[in-house]
Design an enzyme around this catalytic site. Structure first.
Site, PDB file in Angstrom:
ATOM      1  N   ALA A 181     -14.618  -1.045   4.298  1.00 58.06           N
ATOM      2  CA  ALA A 181     -14.095  -2.517   5.262  1.00 58.06           C
ATOM      3  C   ALA A 181     -13.479  -4.175   5.163  1.00 58.06           C
ATOM      4  CB  ALA A 181     -14.272  -2.091   6.637  1.00 58.06           C
ATOM      5  N   GLY A 215      -7.712  -3.202   3.112  1.00 54.78           N
ATOM      6  CA  GLY A 215      -6.762  -1.957   3.496  1.00 54.78           C
ATOM      7  C   GLY A 215      -7.479  -0.885   4.788  1.00 54.78           C
ATOM      8  N   GLY A 275      -9.394   0.959   5.331  1.00 52.60           N
ATOM      9  CA  GLY A 275     -11.309   0.249   6.276  1.00 52.60           C
ATOM     10  C   GLY A 275     -10.902  -0.702   7.399  1.00 52.60           C
ATOM     11  N   SER A 326      -7.213  12.859   0.272  1.00 51.11           N
ATOM     12  CA  SER A 326      -5.891  11.755  -0.134  1.00 51.11           C
ATOM     13  C   SER A 326      -4.941  13.647  -0.655  1.00 51.11           C
ATOM     14  CB  SER A 326      -6.225  11.638  -1.374  1.00 51.11           C
ATOM     15  OG  SER A 326      -4.642  11.420  -2.146  1.00 51.11           O
ATOM     16  N   TYR A 350      -9.018  11.348 -10.302  1.00 49.61           N
ATOM     17  CA  TYR A 350      -8.965  10.957  -8.919  1.00 49.61           C
ATOM     18  C   TYR A 350      -8.923  12.271  -7.411  1.00 49.61           C
ATOM     19  CZ  TYR A 350      -7.075   8.992  -3.972  1.00 49.61           C
ATOM     20  OH  TYR A 350      -6.963   8.318  -2.532  1.00 49.61           O
TER      21      TYR A 350
HETATM   22  N1  LIG Z   1      -3.364   3.633   0.046  1.00 52.12           N
HETATM   23  C1  LIG Z   1      -3.012   4.865  -0.126  1.00 52.12           C
HETATM   24  O1  LIG Z   1      -1.719   5.415  -0.324  1.00 52.12           O
HETATM   25  C2  LIG Z   1      -3.993   5.563  -0.167  1.00 52.12           C
HETATM   26  C3  LIG Z   1      -3.620   6.990  -0.099  1.00 52.12           C
HETATM   27  C4  LIG Z   1      -4.137   8.643   0.153  1.00 52.12           C
HETATM   28  C5  LIG Z   1      -5.752   8.065   0.314  1.00 52.12           C
HETATM   29  N2  LIG Z   1      -6.785   6.847   0.579  1.00 52.12           N
HETATM   30  C6  LIG Z   1      -7.975   6.533  -0.032  1.00 52.12           C
HETATM   31  O2  LIG Z   1      -8.102   5.589   1.134  1.00 52.12           O
HETATM   32  C7  LIG Z   1      -9.315   4.645   1.117  1.00 52.12           C
HETATM   33  C8  LIG Z   1      -8.741   3.628   1.071  1.00 52.12           C
HETATM   34  O3  LIG Z   1      -8.342   3.380   0.877  1.00 52.12           O
HETATM   35  P1  LIG Z   1      -7.569   1.799   0.907  1.00 52.12           P
HETATM   36  O4  LIG Z   1      -5.674   2.392   0.290  1.00 52.12           O
HETATM   37  O5  LIG Z   1      -7.729   0.848   2.101  1.00 52.12           O
HETATM   38  O6  LIG Z   1      -7.919   1.098  -0.551  1.00 52.12           O
HETATM   39  P2  LIG Z   1      -8.657  -0.778  -1.247  1.00 52.12           P
HETATM   40  O7  LIG Z   1      -7.350  -1.652  -0.110  1.00 52.12           O
HETATM   41  O8  LIG Z   1      -7.818  -0.668  -2.193  1.00 52.12           O
HETATM   42  O9  LIG Z   1      -9.802  -0.467   0.032  1.00 52.12           O
HETATM   43  C9  LIG Z   1     -10.681  -0.710  -0.378  1.00 52.12           C
HETATM   44  C10 LIG Z   1     -11.886  -0.294   0.013  1.00 52.12           C
HETATM   45  O10 LIG Z   1     -13.373   0.576  -0.779  1.00 52.12           O
HETATM   46  C11 LIG Z   1     -13.684  -0.584  -1.095  1.00 52.12           C
HETATM   47  N3  LIG Z   1     -14.737  -0.033  -2.613  1.00 52.12           N
HETATM   48  C12 LIG Z   1     -13.522   0.647  -3.416  1.00 52.12           C
HETATM   49  N4  LIG Z   1     -15.088   0.801  -4.419  1.00 52.12           N
HETATM   50  C13 LIG Z   1     -16.398   0.278  -3.931  1.00 52.12           C
HETATM   51  C14 LIG Z   1     -17.680   0.551  -4.196  1.00 52.12           C
HETATM   52  N5  LIG Z   1     -18.024   0.600  -5.887  1.00 52.12           N
HETATM   53  N6  LIG Z   1     -18.471  -0.466  -3.851  1.00 52.12           N
HETATM   54  C15 LIG Z   1     -18.243  -0.310  -2.456  1.00 52.12           C
HETATM   55  N7  LIG Z   1     -16.845  -0.519  -1.840  1.00 52.12           N
HETATM   56  C16 LIG Z   1     -15.671  -0.508  -2.804  1.00 52.12           C
HETATM   57  C17 LIG Z   1     -13.620  -1.977  -1.451  1.00 52.12           C
HETATM   58  O11 LIG Z   1     -13.574  -2.941  -1.666  1.00 52.12           O
HETATM   59  P3  LIG Z   1     -13.428  -4.039  -2.269  1.00 52.12           P
HETATM   60  O12 LIG Z   1     -12.719  -5.127  -1.357  1.00 52.12           O
HETATM   61  O13 LIG Z   1     -14.829  -5.063  -2.465  1.00 52.12           O
HETATM   62  O14 LIG Z   1     -12.751  -4.044  -3.990  1.00 52.12           O
HETATM   63  C18 LIG Z   1     -12.254  -1.234  -0.722  1.00 52.12           C
HETATM   64  O15 LIG Z   1     -12.924  -1.891   1.080  1.00 52.12           O
HETATM   65  C19 LIG Z   1      -9.850   4.946  -0.124  1.00 52.12           C
HETATM   66  O16 LIG Z   1     -10.616   6.692  -0.222  1.00 52.12           O
HETATM   67  C20 LIG Z   1      -8.481   5.670  -0.354  1.00 52.12           C
HETATM   68  O17 LIG Z   1      -9.491   6.401  -2.051  1.00 52.12           O
HETATM   69  C21 LIG Z   1      -5.163   5.767   0.179  1.00 52.12           C
END
Ligand SMILES: NC(=O)c1ccc[n+]([C@@H]2O[C@H](COP(=O)([O-])OP(=O)(O)OC[C@H]3O[C@@H](n4cnc5c(N)ncnc54)[C@H](OP(=O)(O)O)[C@@H]3O)[C@@H](O)[C@H]2O)c1
Length: 292
Positions: free
Chosen positions: A12, A15, A17, A141, A167
């Site tokens: 969180a 993005g 979260g 996703s 993925y």
């Molecule tokens: N964006 C899209 O288009 C999209 C589409 C389909 C599904 N999703 C899914 O939506 C979810 C949120 O993604 P988002 O788009 O908001 O991406 P994001 O901006 O990259 O955010 C991802 C979050 O997960 C955290 N994270 C990643 N790896 C981690 C780890 N090893 N340990 C702890 N925290 C970790 C990140 O922390 P840090 O801040 O420390 O990096 C960040 O808070 C994900 O599950 C993604 O697969 C996204």
């Protein structure tokens, strides 16, 4: 007076979260955010309090690439809270073009997108069962439809690794283990806890930004970003699943744009679902026992 509900959201710090955390905080939920960087997570916690005026925001730190960290997060959570109403397994993402393993020797994509939510959910399940309306929300996703090509004899893609397939597979398996758990809960007569999955849409976040998927995919990624949803729009289905009375008893379903959709059935069978559940259980149990 009704007790304030507690929501715990992984990943969180930015993005989708963070947008979901802000949304729930503004609806007066107690929101516990998770991040892996103390400074960044504390700053987001402070920001959410300031924006929403909700002082009931706290945070936990843990690297979700590590099962031992997840265990610590869960233990600290259990020591501090006697109930959990909403668990949002949001943290995740796509990795880089070359296969990488975590410090615990797990392929990185499957570790954070599948094993982390599996383990965290199982460790916090007793707290969720204490809620009269416990909701587990797993962020999957539509990549599970577009890119998954599972080979169950090589779940961690030791051979022919491809980041998109890794993925897509992880997000497909996340749907399967969510369905499996939802059936387990119902078969035990535990109708007060539900588990659902969702696709948030294509959302402008840090998702994939540092992944370096290779020339053509990097170029294509930049080209389509202007057409993506905002993080707030991306968080809408999560917030719907967390708060809406409409979905109170909906269990084991997959959502897009706040509506139930059929997930891909291409590779689905009861037997495959069971194989993935068993894989998650043995892989996490072995690592946790090793780390004790
Ligand atoms: N964006 C899209 O288009 C999209 C589409 C389909 C599904 N999703 C899914 O939506 C979810 C949120 O993604 P988002 O788009 O908001 O991406 P994001 O901006 O990259 O955010 C991802 C979050 O997960 C955290 N994270 C990643 N790896 C981690 C780890 N090893 N340990 C702890 N925290 C970790 C990140 O922390 P840090 O801040 O420390 O990096 C960040 O808070 C994900 O599950 C993604 O697969 C996204």
């Amino acid at each position: 007076m009704k007790q304030q509900k507690t929501a715990f959201i992984t990943g969180a710090t930015g993005g989708i979260g963070k947008a979901a955390a802000l949304g729930l905080a503004s609806k007066h939920y107690r929101v516990i955010i998770h991040g892996r960087n103390e400074e960044k997570t504390a700053a987001v916690c402070k920001e959410i309090k300031k924006i929403t005026g909700n002082e009931n925001i706290d945070y936990f730190i843990g690297d979700l690439f590590l099962m031992r960290d997840i265990k610590k997060v869960a233990e600290t959570f259990i020591n501090k809270h006697d109930r959990l109403d909403i668990l949002i397994n949001n943290a995740g993402g796509i990795m880089s073009k070359d296969r990488k393993e975590t410090a615990e020797g797990i392929e990185a994509t499957i570790s954070v997108n599948l094993l982390a939510p599996f383990l965290l959910t199982n460790l916090l399940l007793d707290l969720l069962k204490r809620s009269e309306d416990g909701r587990i929300i797993n962020v999957s996703s539509n990549s599970h439809k577009l890119n998954a090509k599972p080979r169950l004899s090589d779940i961690e893609l030791k051979h022919n690794y491809n980041p998109l397939v890794a993925y897509g597979n992880a997000k497909l398996f996340l749907i399967w283990i969510s369905q499996y758990l939802s059936e387990q809960l119902s078969s035990q007569g535990l109708y007060n806890v539900t588990v659902n999955t969702l696709h948030p849409g294509a959302v402008v976040t840090n998702f994939g930004v540092n992944s370096n998927l290779g020339g053509l995919l990097n170029f294509f990624g930049k080209l389509v970003r202007p057409f993506f949803k905002t993080p707030e729009q991306g968080a809408e289905t999560i917030i719907h699943l967390a708060v809406s009375d409409e979905v109170k008893s909906v269990n084991g379903k997959y959502f897009e744009n706040k509506k139930i959709k059929l997930p891909s059935e291409k590779y689905y069978s009861k037997q495959n679902e069971q194989i993935i559940w068993n894989y998650c259980r043995t892989r996490t149990e072995n690592l946790i026992n090793k780390n004790v």
